[in-house]
Design a protein around this motif. Structure first.
Motif, PDB file in Angstrom:
ATOM      1  N   TYR A  53       0.834  -1.211   0.000  1.00 24.89           N
ATOM      2  CA  TYR A  53       0.000   0.000   0.000  1.00 24.89           C
ATOM      3  C   TYR A  53       0.865   1.255   0.000  1.00 24.89           C
ATOM      4  CZ  TYR A  53      -3.129   3.655   1.552  1.00 24.89           C
ATOM      5  OH  TYR A  53      -3.819   4.838   1.640  1.00 24.89           O
ATOM      6  N   ARG A  54       1.885   1.258   0.862  1.00 26.28           N
ATOM      7  CA  ARG A  54       2.726   2.459   0.957  1.00 26.28           C
ATOM      8  C   ARG A  54       3.418   2.751  -0.369  1.00 26.28           C
ATOM      9  NH1 ARG A  54       5.170   0.215   5.837  1.00 26.28           N
ATOM     10  NH2 ARG A  54       3.658   0.624   7.479  1.00 26.28           N
ATOM     11  N   VAL A  55       3.941   1.702  -0.986  1.00 23.83           N
ATOM     12  CA  VAL A  55       4.632   1.910  -2.271  1.00 23.83           C
ATOM     13  C   VAL A  55       3.648   2.466  -3.298  1.00 23.83           C
ATOM     14  CG1 VAL A  55       5.677   0.698  -4.201  1.00 23.83           C
ATOM     15  CG2 VAL A  55       6.433   0.211  -1.899  1.00 23.83           C
ATOM     16  N   ALA A  56       2.493   1.825  -3.400  1.00 18.52           N
ATOM     17  CA  ALA A  56       1.505   2.274  -4.393  1.00 18.52           C
ATOM     18  C   ALA A  56       0.998   3.670  -4.056  1.00 18.52           C
ATOM     19  CB  ALA A  56       0.345   1.283  -4.448  1.00 18.52           C
ATOM     20  N   ASP A  62      -2.446   8.588  -4.862  1.00 20.21           N
ATOM     21  CA  ASP A  62      -3.895   8.552  -4.644  1.00 20.21           C
ATOM     22  C   ASP A  62      -4.216   7.342  -3.761  1.00 20.21           C
ATOM     23  OD1 ASP A  62      -6.758   8.989  -6.786  1.00 20.21           O
ATOM     24  OD2 ASP A  62      -6.644   8.089  -4.818  1.00 20.21           O
ATOM     25  N   PRO A  63      -4.755   7.558  -2.576  1.00 15.14           N
ATOM     26  CA  PRO A  63      -5.025   6.422  -1.682  1.00 15.14           C
ATOM     27  C   PRO A  63      -5.994   5.399  -2.272  1.00 15.14           C
ATOM     28  CG  PRO A  63      -5.509   8.524  -0.593  1.00 15.14           C
ATOM     29  CD  PRO A  63      -5.134   8.848  -1.985  1.00 15.14           C
ATOM     30  N   GLU A  64      -6.976   5.863  -3.003  1.00  8.43           N
ATOM     31  CA  GLU A  64      -7.963   4.923  -3.546  1.00  8.43           C
ATOM     32  C   GLU A  64      -7.344   4.073  -4.659  1.00  8.43           C
ATOM     33  OE1 GLU A  64     -11.388   7.166  -4.563  1.00  8.43           O
ATOM     34  OE2 GLU A  64     -11.987   7.440  -2.491  1.00  8.43           O
ATOM     35  N   GLU A  65      -6.548   4.725  -5.495  1.00 10.31           N
ATOM     36  CA  GLU A  65      -5.870   3.949  -6.531  1.00 10.31           C
ATOM     37  C   GLU A  65      -4.884   2.976  -5.904  1.00 10.31           C
ATOM     38  OE1 GLU A  65      -4.360   5.382 -10.139  1.00 10.31           O
ATOM     39  OE2 GLU A  65      -5.746   7.038 -10.285  1.00 10.31           O
ATOM     40  N   ALA A  66      -4.272   3.401  -4.810  1.00 10.89           N
ATOM     41  CA  ALA A  66      -3.327   2.518  -4.132  1.00 10.89           C
ATOM     42  C   ALA A  66      -4.049   1.280  -3.606  1.00 10.89           C
ATOM     43  CB  ALA A  66      -2.647   3.266  -2.992  1.00 10.89           C
ATOM     44  N   MET A  67      -5.253   1.465  -3.107  1.00 13.99           N
ATOM     45  CA  MET A  67      -6.001   0.303  -2.615  1.00 13.99           C
ATOM     46  C   MET A  67      -6.392  -0.620  -3.774  1.00 13.99           C
ATOM     47  SD  MET A  67      -8.356   1.359   0.573  1.00 13.99           S
ATOM     48  CE  MET A  67      -9.103   2.804  -0.099  1.00 13.99           C
ATOM     49  N   ASP A  68      -6.756  -0.022  -4.898  1.00 14.04           N
ATOM     50  CA  ASP A  68      -7.043  -0.839  -6.082  1.00 14.04           C
ATOM     51  C   ASP A  68      -5.830  -1.675  -6.457  1.00 14.04           C
ATOM     52  OD1 ASP A  68      -9.575   0.060  -6.298  1.00 14.04           O
ATOM     53  OD2 ASP A  68      -9.219   1.447  -7.958  1.00 14.04           O
TER      54      ASP A  68
END
Lengths: 214, 336
Positions: A53-56, A62-68
């Motif tokens: 998550y941190r890398v993404a 974008d936190p939401e894109e990171a979760m995706d």
């Protein structure tokens, strides 16, 4: 000199284990997950989801894109686990998948459109394109703690002004704390290339920060 | 050492040498650059300690549970990962073996592959089964999840049908069906075992993972439709079913909280979750819903209505559904 060297080489036991070739602390869980142990796979997810998550999050901004991306990464890991040969550490393999997916997402038309929409007014760091500070949306922000100071905001802003090549080495080295060799393994390039990119990235970052962080 | 050389060293990976240290002590500009570099390092460390969203794990696992799982034989597990050349080697050995032993041992009396051989092939090649399932779906049929095992711990599927007799045609023995499935029952209850459903959909609680299992028991149901209905069809369907749903049999059965329609689309199943705000009023007052789906979820006003009915703490809630999560803000104060 000796003190500086010792400081540079300080590692936790866990990271030292990860650095050793053929000594992957996840090996037992990987072996169990490969034969269908769902609890073992869930443990693997638990161990690595934060790093992914941190890398993404820092690469995409974008936190939401990171979760995706997190979701996609572990789906791919699950599907590809039978083919995982264990040549590299599991963490290195997972982060490699993460970086591939992040780059793909970054180049996708949807992501471009989304970023363009955001950057017209203000980006998620609160800085405009010109580098001037703008009024932030006062809505509750889950990462307020991480960006609680001016430098944090400026750094997040500057990070997203770097090229993807430079941003990825910086994120992997500084945020994830990987050694240069491990970053090279994740990105599939030579350690010398990583060192060179890190040098250029820090140089650009320093210049960017000079404009927004007094 | 010059300032340029010092800055080069500062941007590199090498530790500070004695000459650099001496230069930094003598040069205020480079000392400032060093302090800034140190502060940036600390800011990066703060980023490294950033916490992931509390529902990230639940979302990842929900995505995994909806995925088919590749099947491997016990022998393959023992052998470990197979390098690329292994497949070629096995193929070569098989060709030699088949040539020397004779094809009559593999082929049936009419020259068709014997059932045992085909079973072994299907066991060892899950992609063949998956391809067959895709072909059936493309032909307008449906695929039972049973034929493609999934990760889901709570996955429920229909009981396995009795094995067809040996020698029966492939289509009859496989679990791929080409007829539309019968409609699922209208609702599930907590006290009695839920009726068989095609796929379990998780309703998770952010920040309270221990309650996920409790909610799983309340379950949701998924009905297979041949094609996604248009909005007009959906409105007509709602009108025909006499919404709100609890009004139909509110006393006899607990309310149906979430209704899902699973549509076999061209490339991936399309899952639509319909939330009825009037039903949500009967949910526990401390419930925070995050519905993980692989498709899309109603509309934002519907979600906002659900949130209002649930009285969650004010804040932003993310309804994860497919590519783009819907972010809904819960208002402050109780909703009349």
């Amino acid at each position: 000199m000796a003190g500086a060297l010792a400081y540079a080489r300080v590692m936790t036991v866990d990271s030292a284990l990860r650095e050793l070739p053929g000594c992957d602390p996840d090996a037992r869980l990987v072996a169990a997950a490969r034969v269908g142990d769902q609890a073992a796979f869930e443990d693997l997810v638990r161990h690595h989801e934060e790093a992914v998550y941190r890398v993404a999050r820092r690469f995409l901004g974008d936190p939401e894109e990171a979760m995706d991306v997190c979701q996609d990464v572990f789906l791919r890991v699950y599907r590809a686990l039978p083919r995982f040969r264990g040549d590299a550490a599991f963490r290195t393999w997972v982060l490699g998948i993460t970086m591939n997916l992040c780059r793909t997402r970054l180049s996708s038309a949807a992501a471009r459109r989304r970023r363009r929409t955001v950057s017209l007014e203000t980006d998620e760091t609160g800085y405009g394109k010109s580098g001037t500070m703008e009024v932030r949306d006062p809505a509750p922000d889950p990462e307020a703690g991480a960006r609680g100071n001016e430098l944090g905001k400026a750094l997040a802003w500057a990070l997203h002004r770097l090229s993807p090549d430079h941003r990825e080495v910086l994120v992997l080295r500084e945020v994830t704390g990987l050694e240069v060799d491990a970053v090279a393994a994740v990105l599939g390039c030579a350690p010398g290339t990583v060192k060179s990119r890190l040098f250029r990235a820090r140089q650009t970052l320093r210049q960017l920060l000079e404009g927004v962080w007094p | 050492m010059t300032c340029a050389e010092y800055l080069r060293l500062l941007d590199g990976e090498d530790p500070e040498c004695p000459q650099a240290l001496a230069h930094r002590r003598a040069c205020p500009a480079c000392a400032t650059a060093f302090r800034r570099r140190h502060a940036v390092k600390e800011a990066f460390a703060a980023m490294a300690s950033e916490q992931a969203p509390p529902f990230l794990h639940a979302r990842i696992m929900a995505g995994l549970r909806s995925q088919p799982r590749a099947r491997r034989s016990r022998l393959a597990d023992l052998l470990g990962p197979r390098p690329a050349w292994a497949a070629a080697a096995v193929a070569a050995v098989l060709m030699v073996a088949l040539g020397s032993v004779g094809l009559w041992e593999v082929l049936g009396p009419q020259g068709a592959p014997a059932p045992e051989f085909m079973d072994a092939l299907l066991r060892e090649a899950p992609e063949v089964a998956a391809k067959a399932a895709q072909d059936a779906a493309a032909a307008g049929g449906s695929v039972e999840r049973e034929s493609l095992p999934t990760v889901g711990l709570e996955q429920r599927s229909r009981p396995r049908p009795p094995a067809a007799p040996r020698g029966a045609p492939m289509a009859a023995r496989d679990t791929v069906t080409t007829a539309a499935p019968p409609p699922a029952p209208a609702s599930t209850t907590l006290s009695e075992p839920p009726p068989p459903i095609r796929q379990h959909q998780e309703v998770a609680l952010p920040g309270a993972p221990d309650r996920v299992a409790q909610l799983r028991a309340r379950t949701v149901e998924i009905r297979m439709d041949e094609a996604p209905p248009s909005p007009a069809e959906r409105r007509a369907e709602k009108a025909a079913s006499g919404q709100p749903l609890p009004a139909r049999d509110a006393a006899a059965s607990p309310p149906e909280k979430v209704r899902c329609l699973l549509h076999p689309a061209d490339d991936r199943p399309h899952l639509e979750v319909l939330l009825d705000p009037t039903l949500a009023a009967r949910l526990p007052p401390d419930l925070h819903l995050v519905v993980h789906t692989t498709g899309r979820i109603g509309t934002d006003p519907e979600l906002a209505a659900v949130l209002q009915a649930l009285h969650p703490p004010p804040g932003r809630y993310v309804f994860t559904c497919g590519v783009r999560p819907h972010t809904v803000t819960a208002p402050e104060g109780p909703v009349p």
